[in-house]
Design a protein around this motif. Sequence first.
Motif, mmCIF file in Angstrom:
data_model
loop_
_atom_site.group_PDB
_atom_site.id
_atom_site.type_symbol
_atom_site.label_atom_id
_atom_site.label_comp_id
_atom_site.label_asym_id
_atom_site.label_seq_id
_atom_site.Cartn_x
_atom_site.Cartn_y
_atom_site.Cartn_z
ATOM 1 N N LEU A 217 0.851 -1.180 0.000
ATOM 2 C CA LEU A 217 0.000 0.000 0.000
ATOM 3 C C LEU A 217 0.898 1.245 0.000
ATOM 4 O O LEU A 217 1.771 1.381 0.855
ATOM 5 N N GLY A 218 0.671 2.121 -0.948
ATOM 6 C CA GLY A 218 1.497 3.326 -1.041
ATOM 7 C C GLY A 218 2.482 3.257 -2.186
ATOM 8 O O GLY A 218 3.025 4.283 -2.586
ATOM 9 N N SER A 219 2.709 2.057 -2.715
ATOM 10 C CA SER A 219 3.644 1.937 -3.835
ATOM 11 C C SER A 219 2.919 2.296 -5.126
ATOM 12 O O SER A 219 1.817 1.810 -5.380
ATOM 13 N N ASN B 158 -7.533 2.376 12.700
ATOM 14 C CA ASN B 158 -6.793 3.633 12.785
ATOM 15 C C ASN B 158 -5.645 3.676 11.778
ATOM 16 O O ASN B 158 -5.528 4.609 10.973
ATOM 17 N N PHE B 159 -4.813 2.612 11.794
ATOM 18 C CA PHE B 159 -3.664 2.609 10.883
ATOM 19 C C PHE B 159 -4.086 2.299 9.452
ATOM 20 O O PHE B 159 -3.464 2.782 8.499
ATOM 21 N N ALA B 160 -5.139 1.500 9.309
ATOM 22 C CA ALA B 160 -5.639 1.224 7.954
ATOM 23 C C ALA B 160 -6.149 2.518 7.326
ATOM 24 O O ALA B 160 -5.865 2.808 6.161
ATOM 25 N N TYR B 161 -6.882 3.306 8.107
ATOM 26 C CA TYR B 161 -7.421 4.574 7.592
ATOM 27 C C TYR B 161 -6.281 5.507 7.157
ATOM 28 O O TYR B 161 -6.288 6.037 6.042
ATOM 29 N N SER B 162 -5.294 5.675 8.049
ATOM 30 C CA SER B 162 -4.173 6.582 7.724
ATOM 31 C C SER B 162 -3.426 6.096 6.497
ATOM 32 O O SER B 162 -3.074 6.888 5.617
ATOM 33 N N SER B 163 -3.166 4.782 6.449
ATOM 34 C CA SER B 163 -2.396 4.242 5.319
ATOM 35 C C SER B 163 -3.176 4.407 4.027
ATOM 36 O O SER B 163 -2.626 4.861 3.017
ATOM 37 N N VAL B 169 -5.452 6.525 -1.516
ATOM 38 C CA VAL B 169 -6.666 7.177 -2.043
ATOM 39 C C VAL B 169 -6.710 8.624 -1.545
ATOM 40 O O VAL B 169 -7.313 8.920 -0.529
ATOM 41 N N LEU B 170 -6.051 9.507 -2.279
ATOM 42 C CA LEU B 170 -5.914 10.880 -1.788
ATOM 43 C C LEU B 170 -7.135 11.751 -2.093
ATOM 44 O O LEU B 170 -7.411 12.705 -1.366
ATOM 45 N N ASP B 171 -7.855 11.413 -3.152
ATOM 46 C CA ASP B 171 -8.913 12.321 -3.587
ATOM 47 C C ASP B 171 -10.320 11.838 -3.221
ATOM 48 O O ASP B 171 -11.277 12.132 -3.914
ATOM 49 N N SER B 172 -10.433 11.109 -2.141
ATOM 50 C CA SER B 172 -11.754 10.635 -1.739
ATOM 51 C C SER B 172 -12.437 11.661 -0.836
ATOM 52 O O SER B 172 -11.775 12.325 -0.032
ATOM 53 N N PRO B 173 -13.756 11.781 -0.918
ATOM 54 C CA PRO B 173 -14.446 12.699 0.008
ATOM 55 C C PRO B 173 -14.373 12.212 1.459
ATOM 56 O O PRO B 173 -14.619 12.990 2.388
ATOM 57 N N LEU B 174 -14.037 10.925 1.657
ATOM 58 C CA LEU B 174 -13.916 10.399 3.022
ATOM 59 C C LEU B 174 -12.554 10.701 3.642
ATOM 60 O O LEU B 174 -12.290 10.365 4.794
ATOM 61 N N ASN B 175 -11.684 11.311 2.841
ATOM 62 C CA ASN B 175 -10.310 11.550 3.295
ATOM 63 C C ASN B 175 -10.238 12.809 4.173
ATOM 64 O O ASN B 175 -10.662 13.883 3.756
ATOM 65 N N ILE B 176 -9.685 12.664 5.359
ATOM 66 C CA ILE B 176 -9.540 13.847 6.227
ATOM 67 C C ILE B 176 -8.232 14.589 5.945
ATOM 68 O O ILE B 176 -8.025 15.687 6.428
ATOM 69 N N PHE B 177 -7.339 13.938 5.183
ATOM 70 C CA PHE B 177 -6.018 14.544 4.947
ATOM 71 C C PHE B 177 -6.055 15.429 3.686
ATOM 72 O O PHE B 177 -6.871 15.217 2.800
ATOM 73 N N THR B 178 -5.150 16.369 3.651
ATOM 74 C CA THR B 178 -5.095 17.315 2.531
ATOM 75 C C THR B 178 -3.673 17.385 2.000
ATOM 76 O O THR B 178 -2.739 17.556 2.784
ATOM 77 N N ILE B 179 -3.556 17.251 0.686
ATOM 78 C CA ILE B 179 -2.240 17.479 0.084
ATOM 79 C C ILE B 179 -2.287 18.858 -0.550
ATOM 80 O O ILE B 179 -2.824 19.048 -1.637
ATOM 81 N N GLY B 180 -1.798 19.818 0.166
ATOM 82 C CA GLY B 180 -1.857 21.196 -0.341
ATOM 83 C C GLY B 180 -0.697 21.998 0.194
ATOM 84 O O GLY B 180 0.242 21.455 0.775
ATOM 85 N N THR B 181 -0.798 23.313 0.004
ATOM 86 C CA THR B 181 0.323 24.173 0.398
ATOM 87 C C THR B 181 0.149 24.726 1.814
ATOM 88 O O THR B 181 1.107 25.192 2.412
ATOM 89 N N PHE B 182 -1.071 24.701 2.348
ATOM 90 C CA PHE B 182 -1.371 25.239 3.675
ATOM 91 C C PHE B 182 -0.799 26.650 3.832
ATOM 92 O O PHE B 182 -0.121 26.955 4.808
ATOM 93 N N SER B 183 -1.066 27.476 2.814
ATOM 94 C CA SER B 183 -0.451 28.812 2.827
ATOM 95 C C SER B 183 -1.431 29.905 3.244
ATOM 96 O O SER B 183 -1.022 31.029 3.468
ATOM 97 N N ASP B 184 -2.731 29.618 3.279
ATOM 98 C CA ASP B 184 -3.684 30.660 3.673
ATOM 99 C C ASP B 184 -4.818 30.076 4.512
ATOM 100 O O ASP B 184 -4.911 28.852 4.668
#
Lengths: 695, 217
Positions: A217-219, B158-163, B169-184
């Motif tokens: 996972l992640g690769s 917990n770890f399954a969700y984070s992984s 799966v970065l672009d899911s609506p269920l994702n709490i994480f953000t890949i961005g610049t956090f500039s504003d």
Amino acid sequence: MRLYKHSLSVFLRDRKLSIPYHGVLALVLVMSFCCLGSYSRYDDVFSAVRWWLARPVIFIIAFFIYCGYELTVRMHDNDMVEYVRAHTLGLLKAYSAVLFSLLTIVAVPSSMFFAFFLFLYQRVGVQYTPFLVHLTKLSVLYFGLSLAAGAMLGMAMAARLRSNRLAVYTLTTGFMLLNTTFTDAPFRVPHLVFNSYLVERALYYVKDFLTLVPHQLGSYFAIYPIYGFPMEPVRWVVAVFWVLFPLTLVLVECFTRRIRRALLVASALLLLLGVGLFSVRGSVLAMDMRNDSYAYADPIYYADRLRQDYAGYEAGFAIEAYRMDLTVSNELHAQVHVTVDNPGREGYEFTLYHGYILKSVRTEGGEIPFTREGDYVSIGGLNGSDTLVFTYHGKSPKFYANAQAITLPGYFAYYPKAGRSNIWDLDRYGYVVNLPPYESVYTVKVRSGLKVFCSLAGGDNGFHGRSNGVSLFAGMYDEVAHGIYAEPMRSDQPTRESILEAEQILTDAFLRVGHPDMVIALSDKKFLQTPASFALNSNTDNTVIMSDHIVSSSAGAQGLACSIMTSIVRPKSAGDFWFRTRYLSYLLRGQDETSLALQSEVDTSLLLEEMEEWLLLPDPRANNMTEQERAGYLAAKRRRSELERAVSEKAAKYLFYESARKQENLRFFFDYFTSESTEDCLQLAITRVREELGP
Amino acid sequence: MAHEWDRLMRRLYLELKNQRLYFFVPPFVLFALVPLSVLAGPQGTDPSFSQCVTLSQLFIPSFAAWWPLFVLKEYHSSPARELLVVHRSSRAELLSRMISLWALYVLLAAVVFVYFASLFGRVWYLFAAVAAQSMFMIALGYSLSLLLQNTFIPLIVNFAYSSIFMLAVLDSPLNIFTIGTFSDAGSLVKPATVAAVAIVLLLAGYQAERRLYTRSM
């Protein structure tokens, strides 16, 4: 049997176990449907299985650790162990009942996965038995043994750690994280601290030993059809080890005194055997971010070493004949007889990739001394003999040869080549095409469980013929048409028609640039398609033409012609990428006539303006800058890069598409790209445009 | 009130002390693993803020639930679990403990972010996001553990969700994480939503906690 039934009913009655278990079964169904949906949408079976089944399976394994632990630990939570032990073999019987219950609950999702793979094979509709075998092995290793290993680990933790849940949680978390790419960044820390890759290698060694499912996972590395999912013998060894080793730890708890001691010794021996077999795993596909992986090993190895250029090196001798006895098991084991044309020399130099460990060099008179220096082997005189025998074994991270697949192209030094030549080109970031200008006679015998496909004539893994390089391929690989070899599971396969069309495009291009002498006959050569992964870390060997065969990852006529022409029209610098790409497109008439870019003419006055600006814009240097200077530097860099592309594309369009002298321009730049000229490409293009447009 | 607070802190201290060496896992992650991993850029590149964004969100929220789940383990799997929930005064103590542990964890994370601020400048939007994500992971662990009456599965989840959501799966609506610049301040919209969901989960967990006492009484 009675105990087994009771144990199974305990599992099913306990809501803390049975409800999540049924949830996991439902999840398996959802994952299978998603996999099927992904396959239907993208038509890539390997990608669908990797995304939806192989990568998330680590969490199902972790769930079975939970099941194994919670079902077994009850005996300890309720202080039943002493009571059970009072009966003859009581504890053994109790553990056996739990073990068989666990195997039963593991068998259900494993059977579901297996049934799904059979359905998937049916759905894919390709009648290719090796693929069916691959899917069957995949379901057994990734979705059978791995799940069983999870249950066994849980059971062993319950038997050894008893109610110490914190330790169990920590171990399970560590196991899960080691089976994902969570480790990528932390494993780079030792290099930061010690400036050495040794600790990183040791960490990956431990990680690999605990890895039940590669391509974690992640690769983001794809699965390539020739290899499929990694299932080398060592992966079976590791999976079986993680089933048997926990089992011995559980058995140790069931007995006392002598049998206990014997079982402890057995588990220690099993551990030694597992680690020992793992240590001699040989060639294994490592598609991840480690420094010795498929993608990074060679670029890092050559970047870290003193730069040597052997471009003009003369060997002083030629190799008349090779007799190669190759054994491909865990890695390549070779005995190569080399007959030289000039046996009277005082010394000889050979190139052999550094991953192959040279054991000996012999002549008819016995062993002779040699010195090894990276990729190079130096020996003295041959004492009247004209034949040398090289014995070596080893591996290359990229050009692998193991029990699952073989990809050894003839331009790579997996057998000794005369003289010194570079393996890696630092400037062009790619492998050097290492071929002699003459042909040798090759006799090749390969001992392998795989059916090997070779560029030479022959069969049954024995081949003979003349060439300037021998290529060997095996795995999920086959002859897809007469003289054309490719991965049957790959969607873009070459055809005889596309090769003939590519030949026609190239002939036309060579005639246009006034070089009929360079016309290449493609259709009379064998065509071996290389895996798409070859382009992963190399810009240079997309297509290589040898005297009797072609190796190329391209398939379509235009792509093939373009990749062949790219190997002839070589870059002068990194900055000429856009101009050279456009040049090739116009030369091979590969441009899309309907594209908007070609519908309007180049605004020549704007082009001249941009040229002026590009010429006046200094190449920014980033040394010891303040924040303000840094901002200026970044802006200048961005502008220069924008202009470079715009000027390149417009100049190319004008010179090779719109100009009245376009044939002459094509010829001029062909001579430039194939010459030793060191003039800057874009400067030359600007001069040419100015000459045509006037001041 | 002060007495109640002292008693809560005393019990929290004892529960954390009871974790022995396992207590040091989150501080190790915060003070060693995350900063060093950020410094060790991929394949010889310099440390970058984007690397800091990725690794902070990958490691810090996933280990936020470590202490809370290890504390909750005592309430589900220890031999004294029945005794822990029979006293009337114990009501809602788990919720207050979750919030206290989150506050402690975020306080420690703030120290790491002071260091990141010295490297990359403005990191405080990222810190706010990580704090909200940590709260979400704790709330998820708390509510799941009370719903399922165990802590092993919440730990895996917990770890399954984070992984899954940080690595795949970065672009899911269920994702709490953000890949961005956090500039504003605009980058705080998602963390605010995550915090709101975390509060809902905490409240749901609290309802389950109350049922736990009712059953035990």
